[in-house]
Scaffold this motif. Structure first.
Motif, PDB file in Angstrom:
ATOM      1  N   GLY A   1      -9.871  -1.758  -2.724  1.00 38.26           N
ATOM      2  CA  GLY A   1      -9.356  -3.117  -2.824  1.00 38.26           C
ATOM      3  C   GLY A   1      -8.852  -3.638  -1.491  1.00 38.26           C
ATOM      4  O   GLY A   1      -8.496  -2.856  -0.598  1.00 38.26           O
ATOM      5  N   ASP A   2      -8.813  -4.964  -1.378  1.00 36.94           N
ATOM      6  CA  ASP A   2      -8.476  -5.587  -0.093  1.00 36.94           C
ATOM      7  C   ASP A   2      -7.089  -5.216   0.423  1.00 36.94           C
ATOM      8  O   ASP A   2      -6.911  -4.945   1.619  1.00 36.94           O
ATOM      9  CB  ASP A   2      -8.576  -7.110  -0.215  1.00 36.94           C
ATOM     10  CG  ASP A   2      -9.986  -7.621   0.006  1.00 36.94           C
ATOM     11  OD1 ASP A   2     -10.921  -6.782   0.032  1.00 36.94           O
ATOM     12  OD2 ASP A   2     -10.156  -8.845   0.156  1.00 36.94           O
ATOM     13  N   ARG A   3      -6.097  -5.217  -0.457  1.00 33.42           N
ATOM     14  CA  ARG A   3      -4.735  -4.976   0.006  1.00 33.42           C
ATOM     15  C   ARG A   3      -4.614  -3.599   0.659  1.00 33.42           C
ATOM     16  O   ARG A   3      -4.081  -3.474   1.783  1.00 33.42           O
ATOM     17  CB  ARG A   3      -3.759  -5.103  -1.154  1.00 33.42           C
ATOM     18  CG  ARG A   3      -2.299  -4.931  -0.739  1.00 33.42           C
ATOM     19  CD  ARG A   3      -1.363  -5.210  -1.891  1.00 33.42           C
ATOM     20  NE  ARG A   3       0.031  -5.067  -1.499  1.00 33.42           N
ATOM     21  CZ  ARG A   3       1.066  -5.299  -2.302  1.00 33.42           C
ATOM     22  NH1 ARG A   3       0.850  -5.722  -3.550  1.00 33.42           N
ATOM     23  NH2 ARG A   3       2.299  -5.139  -1.868  1.00 33.42           N
ATOM     24  N   THR A   4      -5.111  -2.591  -0.006  1.00 30.15           N
ATOM     25  CA  THR A   4      -5.039  -1.234   0.536  1.00 30.15           C
ATOM     26  C   THR A   4      -5.952  -1.080   1.746  1.00 30.15           C
ATOM     27  O   THR A   4      -5.573  -0.463   2.759  1.00 30.15           O
ATOM     28  CB  THR A   4      -5.418  -0.213  -0.546  1.00 30.15           C
ATOM     29  OG1 THR A   4      -4.481  -0.306  -1.621  1.00 30.15           O
ATOM     30  CG2 THR A   4      -5.419   1.202   0.015  1.00 30.15           C
ATOM     31  N   PHE A   5      -7.152  -1.653   1.666  1.00 30.19           N
ATOM     32  CA  PHE A   5      -8.104  -1.510   2.759  1.00 30.19           C
ATOM     33  C   PHE A   5      -7.547  -2.076   4.063  1.00 30.19           C
ATOM     34  O   PHE A   5      -7.584  -1.410   5.107  1.00 30.19           O
ATOM     35  CB  PHE A   5      -9.421  -2.200   2.416  1.00 30.19           C
ATOM     36  CG  PHE A   5     -10.407  -2.191   3.554  1.00 30.19           C
ATOM     37  CD1 PHE A   5     -11.105  -1.045   3.868  1.00 30.19           C
ATOM     38  CD2 PHE A   5     -10.607  -3.330   4.322  1.00 30.19           C
ATOM     39  CE1 PHE A   5     -12.007  -1.014   4.935  1.00 30.19           C
ATOM     40  CE2 PHE A   5     -11.506  -3.320   5.386  1.00 30.19           C
ATOM     41  CZ  PHE A   5     -12.207  -2.158   5.688  1.00 30.19           C
ATOM     42  N   PHE A   6      -7.013  -3.287   4.016  1.00 31.31           N
ATOM     43  CA  PHE A   6      -6.517  -3.874   5.260  1.00 31.31           C
ATOM     44  C   PHE A   6      -5.209  -3.228   5.718  1.00 31.31           C
ATOM     45  O   PHE A   6      -4.896  -3.243   6.920  1.00 31.31           O
ATOM     46  CB  PHE A   6      -6.406  -5.387   5.120  1.00 31.31           C
ATOM     47  CG  PHE A   6      -7.750  -6.063   5.138  1.00 31.31           C
ATOM     48  CD1 PHE A   6      -8.491  -6.115   6.302  1.00 31.31           C
ATOM     49  CD2 PHE A   6      -8.292  -6.596   3.984  1.00 31.31           C
ATOM     50  CE1 PHE A   6      -9.749  -6.710   6.333  1.00 31.31           C
ATOM     51  CE2 PHE A   6      -9.558  -7.194   3.996  1.00 31.31           C
ATOM     52  CZ  PHE A   6     -10.282  -7.247   5.174  1.00 31.31           C
ATOM     53  N   ALA A   7      -4.478  -2.621   4.788  1.00 33.30           N
ATOM     54  CA  ALA A   7      -3.317  -1.825   5.204  1.00 33.30           C
ATOM     55  C   ALA A   7      -3.782  -0.602   5.998  1.00 33.30           C
ATOM     56  O   ALA A   7      -3.130  -0.198   6.976  1.00 33.30           O
ATOM     57  CB  ALA A   7      -2.512  -1.391   3.985  1.00 33.30           C
TER      58      ALA A   7
END
Length: 468
Positions: free
Chosen positions: A415-421
């Protein structure tokens, strides 16, 4: 940080007019151990050296395009990591050394032909572990690039009006004495003297332009530590432009007038820098920009620090790829060449991401297109990006395409939130340093709070198309 230094005219002229070679009186230092020949990278065994860590290079280079005569004075500041009786710098044999001094004293030196690029230096006294020391080398010769295992040229590549200087992976010793391993990062002050009418461009900020007779010296300074393959001294006929991005990052572009098609593409440079700054975190250097040369025989672009280098007018995808390297490759750099996915896979994915941002194909669509390629399409799937196998494989299509696909697939999985973190957190964890693929996969698992071992095996290490 080493304070910025501007090379004086007298130092530059000494690079162009050499005296006869000095002969050092000391044959060997009385105590200590020789530094290792090579830094331990199996892909390029001769590259780099052991026993010391360089903090700063101050280079004064003079080049005459008509004769291909290259001369220089290199001032190297380093710290001994062991007590050294002697040590090596990397310098190709076509550049002949006429003088070496260590801490101001004449030192013995050799350039053994059988070692190809070793400048073996024996100081008057052993260099004690933990102590800083200074080396000054005078050298000159005919400029000549090297040929990489994949057949491409790198290093100091003469052009019809100057030189295209792109040193990845092993070209830095074609133009200056260096500890040429990605792991030994340093700051740089580079002055390049050329005939009037030519422009010489290096990394970081332009600190001076001095005309003297029929020559002009261009001086540059980079205060962030970078690997040696990211330093350039490209010269020729260029139109120079300056500006600032909306977020305030200063940039400088140098474009060969024959590459007019670059102008509309470079107009997007400020927006690309600011977009990646928003997505990945602050721009890691004090300057941005680009160099566009007319050097089509080279056949590639390179992410030279602060100012990517292009052999022709780039398209937006290529420009965004090379600018993304300022974060992934130039700020955080490979520890060894087998880790090249951390550079090329990340930059290629970032190019996909910028295309998505500007309304084009999404990263998911890029991934779907990639996965539509059959398992028999070896160019897309082999070698595996986490293990290219040799120096010949580090710039294979699969390192770029399958490498970018790895990150696109990871984005879908976590997911985007975890990926960009993961992407943002990786950079400050290794800022201005080096890292391995194994460190990244472990970091990603910690941030995602899940076991990704099978996922990374399929995408990074499996010999063939990923299946899950």
């Amino acid at each position: 940080m080493t304070p910025r230094r501007v090379v004086l005219l007298t130092a530059v002229l000494s690079a162009a007019a050499f005296v006869l070679p000095e002969t050092a009186a000391v044959a060997s230092a009385p105590h200590g151990t020789p530094g290792s020949v090579g830094s331990g990278d199996p892909y390029f065994p001769r590259q780099g050296n052991g026993g010391y860590d360089v903090s700063h290079y101050r280079l004064a280079v003079h080049y005459v395009p008509g004769t291909k005569r290259l001369s220089g004075v290199a001032h190297v500041t380093a710290r001994a990591t062991m007590t050294l009786s002697r040590f090596d710098l990397d310098l190709r044999g076509n550049l002949h050394v006429s003088s070496v001094r260590v801490n101001g004293h004449r030192a013995a030196y050799r350039q053994p032909k059988k070692l190809v690029q070793e400048l073996v230096i024996t100081p008057r006294h052993a260099l004690r572990a933990g102590r800083r020391f200074h080396v000054t080398v005078h050298y000159a010769g005919t400029a000549r690039p090297v040929t990489d295992p994949d057949g491409s040229l790198d290093g100091f590549i003469p052009t019809d009006d100057g030189a295209f200087v792109a040193s990845e992976p092993q070209g830095a010793p074609t133009w200056y004495p260096v500890n040429d391993t990605p792991r030994d990062k340093a700051t740089y002050a580079v002055s390049i003297t050329v005939p009037k009418g030519l422009t010489a461009v290096s990394n970081g900020a332009l600190t001076g332009r001095h005309a003297h007779g029929r020559l002009v010296t261009w001086s540059w300074a980079l205060h962030q530590r970078v690997s040696s393959y990211l330093v350039t001294a490209t010269l020729g006929r260029f139109a120079v432009s300056r500006g600032r991005t909306s977020s305030g990052v200063p940039y400088l572009t140098a474009v060969d007038p024959r590459e007019a098609a670059a102008k509309p593409v470079l107009k997007q440079l400020p927006a690309i820098v600011d977009y990646f700054s928003k997505v990945y975190g602050r721009y890691p250097f004090g300057q941005a920009g680009a160099i566009v040369d007319h050097a089509h025989k080279v056949g590639y672009a390179l992410e030279t620090a602060t100012r990517p280098l292009f052999d022709r007018a780039p398209d937006v995808a290529t420009l965004s790829h090379e600018l993304a390297h300022q974060w992934y490759g130039d700020d955080v750099t490979v520890a060894k060449w087998r880790d090249i996915w951390l550079n090329e896979g990340f930059a290629e994915f970032s190019s996909w991401l910028y295309t998505e941002h500007t309304g084009g194909q999404t990263t998911a669509q890029h991934l779907a297109t990639l996965l539509a390629n059959p398992a028999s399409d070896s160019d897309e799937w082999l070698p595996p990006p986490g293990n290219p196998g040799s120096g010949k494989g580090i710039f294979a299509d699969s390192v770029y395409d399958r490498g970018a696909g790895t990150l696109a697939a990871l984005r879908q999985l976590v997911g985007d939130r975890t990926f960009f973190a993961i992407m943002r957190g990786w950079l400050p964890a290794h800022r201005y340093g080096n890292a391995t693929v194994g460190q990244f996969t472990a970091f990603a698992q910690r941030v995602a709070h899940r076991n990704l071992t099978h996922f990374f095996y399929e995408w990074l290490y499996k010999n063939g198309k990923p299946t899950g």
